[in-house]
Design an enzyme around this catalytic site. Structure first.
Site, PDB file in Angstrom:
ATOM      1  N   ARG A 218       0.831  -1.219   0.000  1.00  0.00           N
ATOM      2  CA  ARG A 218       0.000   0.000   0.000  1.00  0.00           C
ATOM      3  C   ARG A 218       0.858   1.259   0.000  1.00  0.00           C
ATOM      4  O   ARG A 218       1.876   1.317   0.677  1.00  0.00           O
ATOM      5  CB  ARG A 218      -0.868   0.049   1.255  1.00  0.00           C
TER       6      ARG A 218
ATOM      7  N   GLY B  63       6.273   0.702   5.971  1.00  0.00           N
ATOM      8  CA  GLY B  63       7.192  -0.163   5.233  1.00  0.00           C
ATOM      9  C   GLY B  63       7.280   0.197   3.763  1.00  0.00           C
ATOM     10  O   GLY B  63       8.374   0.252   3.175  1.00  0.00           O
ATOM     11  N   CYS B  64       6.149   0.467   3.155  1.00  0.00           N
ATOM     12  CA  CYS B  64       6.119   0.789   1.728  1.00  0.00           C
ATOM     13  C   CYS B  64       6.786   2.134   1.457  1.00  0.00           C
ATOM     14  O   CYS B  64       7.466   2.311   0.439  1.00  0.00           O
ATOM     15  CB  CYS B  64       4.688   0.771   1.214  1.00  0.00           C
ATOM     16  N   THR B  65       6.615   3.069   2.366  1.00  0.00           N
ATOM     17  CA  THR B  65       7.258   4.371   2.219  1.00  0.00           C
ATOM     18  C   THR B  65       8.770   4.229   2.350  1.00  0.00           C
ATOM     19  O   THR B  65       9.526   4.798   1.558  1.00  0.00           O
ATOM     20  CB  THR B  65       6.703   5.370   3.248  1.00  0.00           C
TER      21      THR B  65
END
Length: 130
Positions: free
Chosen positions: A18, A23-25
């Site tokens: 997402r 984590g994705c950032t």
């Protein structure tokens, strides 16, 4: 967009759950931070998540991401790559994106598959794979 359109350049195809989550950032910012080195290697970076194009645009703008984010809202591409998987949290099972990366050489051959990627190490692992 098709991978065959990108022949002649190495491609980093990474799947993530997402936009704008911790984590994705971290993963996306890591790639952004080594962008110059990726460009020197001639790499095309494509991030894929189930988020909408509108969410991708906001995410790219917020963090100054110089690479393409692709929307896979129906999970079609993720299913083809085996990254749309059953997950479990607190005993509850659900379907979601497995954080995975595929490195594809200039001839279109997958040369490295990284499953359950750790966001903090991702950019260095991608550079090493290229």
């Amino acid at each position: 967009m098709t991978l065959s359109d990108l022949r002649g350049a190495p491609v980093v195809l990474y799947f993530y759950p997402r936009d704008d989550t911790p984590g994705c950032t971290a993963q996306a910012r890591g790639i952004r931070d080594v962008w110059t080195e990726l460009q020197k290697k001639g790499a095309v970076v494509l991030g894929v998540s189930p988020d909408s194009p509108k969410k991708h645009a906001k995410f790219r703008e917020k963090y100054g991401l110089p690479f393409t984010l692709l929307s896979d809202e129906a999970h079609e591409v993720a299913e083809q790559y085996g990254t749309w998987v059953e997950k479990s949290m607190y005993g509850k099972k659900y379907m979601g994106m497995e954080r995975s990366t595929f490195v594809i050489d200039a001839a279109g051959t997958v040369t490295r598959i990284m499953r359950r990627v750790k966001p903090a190490d991702h950019a260095d692992d991608v550079l090493a794979a290229l």
